[in-house]
Design a protein around this motif. Sequence first.
Motif, PDB file in Angstrom:
ATOM      1  N   ASP A  35     -27.632  -4.661  30.282  1.00  0.00           N
ATOM      2  CA  ASP A  35     -28.943  -5.293  30.440  1.00  0.00           C
ATOM      3  C   ASP A  35     -29.379  -5.789  29.053  1.00  0.00           C
ATOM      4  OD1 ASP A  35     -31.611  -5.911  30.753  1.00  0.00           O
ATOM      5  OD2 ASP A  35     -32.021  -4.235  32.098  1.00  0.00           O
ATOM      6  N   LEU A  36     -28.996  -7.024  28.738  1.00  0.00           N
ATOM      7  CA  LEU A  36     -29.222  -7.503  27.371  1.00  0.00           C
ATOM      8  C   LEU A  36     -30.703  -7.646  27.003  1.00  0.00           C
ATOM      9  CD1 LEU A  36     -26.180  -9.901  26.953  1.00  0.00           C
ATOM     10  CD2 LEU A  36     -26.601  -7.760  25.749  1.00  0.00           C
ATOM     11  N   PRO A  37     -31.569  -8.180  27.887  1.00  0.00           N
ATOM     12  CA  PRO A  37     -32.981  -8.234  27.502  1.00  0.00           C
ATOM     13  C   PRO A  37     -33.537  -6.836  27.172  1.00  0.00           C
ATOM     14  CG  PRO A  37     -32.592  -9.629  29.401  1.00  0.00           C
ATOM     15  CD  PRO A  37     -31.319  -8.858  29.162  1.00  0.00           C
ATOM     16  N   ARG A  38     -33.064  -5.807  27.901  1.00  0.00           N
ATOM     17  CA  ARG A  38     -33.533  -4.437  27.618  1.00  0.00           C
ATOM     18  C   ARG A  38     -32.967  -3.961  26.269  1.00  0.00           C
ATOM     19  NH1 ARG A  38     -31.804  -0.202  32.060  1.00  0.00           N
ATOM     20  NH2 ARG A  38     -29.872  -0.370  30.874  1.00  0.00           N
ATOM     21  N   VAL A  39     -31.706  -4.311  25.999  1.00  0.00           N
ATOM     22  CA  VAL A  39     -31.107  -3.936  24.705  1.00  0.00           C
ATOM     23  C   VAL A  39     -31.928  -4.557  23.569  1.00  0.00           C
ATOM     24  CG1 VAL A  39     -29.072  -4.242  23.210  1.00  0.00           C
ATOM     25  CG2 VAL A  39     -28.754  -3.707  25.638  1.00  0.00           C
ATOM     26  N   HIS A  40     -32.313  -5.832  23.764  1.00  0.00           N
ATOM     27  CA  HIS A  40     -33.003  -6.558  22.690  1.00  0.00           C
ATOM     28  C   HIS A  40     -34.471  -6.180  22.551  1.00  0.00           C
ATOM     29  CE1 HIS A  40     -29.774  -9.853  23.451  1.00  0.00           C
ATOM     30  NE2 HIS A  40     -29.363  -8.982  22.563  1.00  0.00           N
ATOM     31  N   SER A  41     -35.022  -5.547  23.575  1.00  0.00           N
ATOM     32  CA  SER A  41     -36.484  -5.340  23.592  1.00  0.00           C
ATOM     33  C   SER A  41     -36.957  -4.475  22.424  1.00  0.00           C
ATOM     34  CB  SER A  41     -36.932  -4.746  24.923  1.00  0.00           C
ATOM     35  OG  SER A  41     -36.337  -3.483  25.088  1.00  0.00           O
ATOM     36  N   THR A  42     -36.091  -3.553  21.943  1.00  0.00           N
ATOM     37  CA  THR A  42     -36.556  -2.655  20.874  1.00  0.00           C
ATOM     38  C   THR A  42     -36.735  -3.369  19.527  1.00  0.00           C
ATOM     39  OG1 THR A  42     -34.270  -1.968  20.616  1.00  0.00           O
ATOM     40  CG2 THR A  42     -35.719  -0.425  21.765  1.00  0.00           C
ATOM     41  N   TYR A  43     -36.064  -4.505  19.357  1.00  0.00           N
ATOM     42  CA  TYR A  43     -36.247  -5.232  18.081  1.00  0.00           C
ATOM     43  C   TYR A  43     -36.558  -6.712  18.322  1.00  0.00           C
ATOM     44  CZ  TYR A  43     -31.189  -5.283  19.037  1.00  0.00           C
ATOM     45  OH  TYR A  43     -29.956  -5.346  19.649  1.00  0.00           O
ATOM     46  N   LYS A  44     -37.290  -6.962  19.408  1.00  0.00           N
ATOM     47  CA  LYS A  44     -37.580  -8.343  19.801  1.00  0.00           C
ATOM     48  C   LYS A  44     -38.373  -9.098  18.725  1.00  0.00           C
ATOM     49  CE  LYS A  44     -39.260 -11.229  23.490  1.00  0.00           C
ATOM     50  NZ  LYS A  44     -40.024 -12.030  22.539  1.00  0.00           N
ATOM     51  N   GLU A  45     -39.318  -8.384  18.080  1.00  0.00           N
ATOM     52  CA  GLU A  45     -40.124  -9.083  17.066  1.00  0.00           C
ATOM     53  C   GLU A  45     -39.264  -9.532  15.889  1.00  0.00           C
ATOM     54  OE1 GLU A  45     -43.433  -6.567  16.114  1.00  0.00           O
ATOM     55  OE2 GLU A  45     -44.187  -6.779  18.169  1.00  0.00           O
ATOM     56  N   GLU A  46     -38.340  -8.674  15.495  1.00  0.00           N
ATOM     57  CA  GLU A  46     -37.428  -9.049  14.390  1.00  0.00           C
ATOM     58  C   GLU A  46     -36.596 -10.273  14.782  1.00  0.00           C
ATOM     59  OE1 GLU A  46     -35.012  -5.799  12.455  1.00  0.00           O
ATOM     60  OE2 GLU A  46     -36.196  -4.611  13.848  1.00  0.00           O
ATOM     61  N   LEU A  47     -36.154 -10.282  16.051  1.00  0.00           N
ATOM     62  CA  LEU A  47     -35.354 -11.429  16.521  1.00  0.00           C
ATOM     63  C   LEU A  47     -36.192 -12.701  16.498  1.00  0.00           C
ATOM     64  CD1 LEU A  47     -33.502  -9.751  19.534  1.00  0.00           C
ATOM     65  CD2 LEU A  47     -32.403 -10.718  17.508  1.00  0.00           C
ATOM     66  N   ASP A  48     -37.423 -12.601  17.020  1.00  0.00           N
ATOM     67  CA  ASP A  48     -38.307 -13.779  17.058  1.00  0.00           C
ATOM     68  C   ASP A  48     -38.539 -14.324  15.654  1.00  0.00           C
ATOM     69  OD1 ASP A  48     -38.487 -13.603  19.766  1.00  0.00           O
ATOM     70  OD2 ASP A  48     -40.432 -12.587  19.799  1.00  0.00           O
ATOM     71  N   GLU A  49     -38.755 -13.388  14.721  1.00  0.00           N
ATOM     72  CA  GLU A  49     -39.049 -13.805  13.345  1.00  0.00           C
ATOM     73  C   GLU A  49     -37.834 -14.504  12.722  1.00  0.00           C
ATOM     74  OE1 GLU A  49     -40.062 -11.621   9.216  1.00  0.00           O
ATOM     75  OE2 GLU A  49     -40.747 -10.582  11.029  1.00  0.00           O
ATOM     76  N   PRO A 376     -20.665   0.656  34.035  1.00  0.00           N
ATOM     77  CA  PRO A 376     -21.695   0.193  33.085  1.00  0.00           C
ATOM     78  C   PRO A 376     -21.750   1.061  31.832  1.00  0.00           C
ATOM     79  CG  PRO A 376     -22.563   0.253  35.326  1.00  0.00           C
ATOM     80  CD  PRO A 376     -21.213   0.923  35.369  1.00  0.00           C
ATOM     81  N   ILE A 377     -21.783   0.431  30.688  1.00  0.00           N
ATOM     82  CA  ILE A 377     -22.025   1.168  29.433  1.00  0.00           C
ATOM     83  C   ILE A 377     -22.803   0.232  28.518  1.00  0.00           C
ATOM     84  CG2 ILE A 377     -19.731   0.673  28.416  1.00  0.00           C
ATOM     85  CD1 ILE A 377     -20.034   3.716  27.340  1.00  0.00           C
ATOM     86  N   ASP A 378     -24.041   0.581  28.317  1.00  0.00           N
ATOM     87  CA  ASP A 378     -24.991  -0.307  27.650  1.00  0.00           C
ATOM     88  C   ASP A 378     -25.874   0.622  26.820  1.00  0.00           C
ATOM     89  OD1 ASP A 378     -27.643  -1.205  27.396  1.00  0.00           O
ATOM     90  OD2 ASP A 378     -27.699  -2.187  29.325  1.00  0.00           O
ATOM     91  N   PRO A 379     -26.048   0.310  25.523  1.00  0.00           N
ATOM     92  CA  PRO A 379     -26.760   1.269  24.673  1.00  0.00           C
ATOM     93  C   PRO A 379     -28.192   1.562  25.114  1.00  0.00           C
ATOM     94  CG  PRO A 379     -26.414  -0.835  23.554  1.00  0.00           C
ATOM     95  CD  PRO A 379     -25.603  -0.878  24.804  1.00  0.00           C
ATOM     96  N   SER A 380     -28.748   0.715  25.986  1.00  0.00           N
ATOM     97  CA  SER A 380     -30.122   0.975  26.431  1.00  0.00           C
ATOM     98  C   SER A 380     -30.159   1.794  27.728  1.00  0.00           C
ATOM     99  CB  SER A 380     -30.881  -0.345  26.611  1.00  0.00           C
ATOM    100  OG  SER A 380     -30.321  -1.082  27.673  1.00  0.00           O
ATOM    101  N   MET A 381     -28.995   2.219  28.213  1.00  0.00           N
ATOM    102  CA  MET A 381     -28.963   3.037  29.437  1.00  0.00           C
ATOM    103  C   MET A 381     -29.464   4.448  29.164  1.00  0.00           C
ATOM    104  SD  MET A 381     -25.264   2.146  31.090  1.00  0.00           S
ATOM    105  CE  MET A 381     -25.020   3.561  32.136  1.00  0.00           C
ATOM    106  N   ASP A 382     -30.072   5.040  30.190  1.00  0.00           N
ATOM    107  CA  ASP A 382     -30.468   6.454  30.126  1.00  0.00           C
ATOM    108  C   ASP A 382     -29.276   7.329  30.473  1.00  0.00           C
ATOM    109  OD1 ASP A 382     -33.108   5.975  29.652  1.00  0.00           O
ATOM    110  OD2 ASP A 382     -33.658   5.978  31.785  1.00  0.00           O
ATOM    111  N   ASP A 383     -29.322   8.579  30.019  1.00  0.00           N
ATOM    112  CA  ASP A 383     -28.320   9.558  30.485  1.00  0.00           C
ATOM    113  C   ASP A 383     -28.379   9.639  32.012  1.00  0.00           C
ATOM    114  OD1 ASP A 383     -27.919  10.006  27.842  1.00  0.00           O
ATOM    115  OD2 ASP A 383     -28.416  12.156  27.885  1.00  0.00           O
TER     116      ASP A 383
END
Length: 399
Positions: A35-49, A376-383
Amino acid sequence: MGVFFILYFLYRLDLGKICTLRQIMSIHKTIPMIDLPRVHSTYKEELDESIGFVVNSGTYIGGSVVEEFQASLTDYLGTPTFGVGNGTDALQIALMALGIGPGDEVIVPAFTYASSAEVIGLLGATAVWCDVHTSSFNLDAESVKLALSENTKAIIAVHLYGQLADLEALDQVAGSIPIVEDTAQAFGAKFTQGKYKGKYAGTVGAFGTLSFFPTKPLGAMGDGGAIISSNSVLHDSALNISRHGQSKKYIHEEIGVNSRLDSIQAAILGVKFKHFLPTLERKKRLAELYHLELIEVHQLKLPAVEHYSTHVWHQFTIRVDSNHRNFLKKYLAEKGVSTMVYYPFALSDQEAYASMIERVPISNSRSLCNEVLSLPIDPSMDDADVRIICNTIKQYFAI
Ligand SMILES: Cc1ncc(COP(=O)(O)O)c(C=O)c1O
């Protein structure tokens, strides 16, 4: 609403001690491969900047952002690295710099993504298929030894699913034949033992090639790739080829291609690279959890980690008896769990590659195509997501 109240009631009934409300509710959610948008959500502001910086700079090809990202790759890998348009270009340019052309044979695993072999055909050379180990999914040096001929001019070692092929064993059979490490799926994997201890994937062979396809270990928001080489002659040659065969502006010494890492992608990659190591840690934890939860499912073979390599878990790929694989895939899909088959056919069996050479047995490659299933293996996944997937697999096998 009714379902919510039942779930909330169950939660209040002390189920919270063994699973959270979110876990109970998540039984009803779908789990994508990534889920790439979820992966990116934690640093979205940095990406936008960072993207905004490029937009406002007016420099859309090259520029400081590309240079800084290349420098950070070079620094991390300890080996000169430059950006190109994508991972397929990186492979093609590497082979061009090695002078591969008509009449040459290039050894490549039959069990890999098409790019690894396609570029051989594009240059008028011939792919010679080799087999892989069923445990690691990576090139078998014994198979390579049997496939060599006087026309062999390069070996493409693919580090599949996130861990390193046994380059030490391959070196021994390759002798002076250059090895190109297709590192599209294994950026960040490292040798932990032997001659190459401490070296990163892609830094040992004549060339290493990277892909920044969005789902890759370090993924852009579009296409991107890079070429790694510690050999300055090969590095410069590949760099010139990637810039229309120019050594200097308007001085064209050979036929080249146009393949550049886009400035906006470099800006995105620069941000994502800062968050890369925690994503590896998270995926490692998820892989450990998969192993723990699935160890009792004797109908499966879990992915082995080679003794000489770390694993970046680009994929968590299990092997399922071929009678069950497609049924299990379908069952998981019905329960909302996405899975993928990487890859359903050996490249040797594809029409496009009919003129390539099958000189040695590639039975492992063919049987893996009927057995592999990537979960599925995505760093934003929950246990909890992993537990849901594993429980669904156990349900299928009535465990
Ligand atoms: C093993 C392997 N090699 C090469 C590539 C090509 O990368 P790209 O899509 O960036 O061209 C991929 C991408 O899927 C890959 O998995």
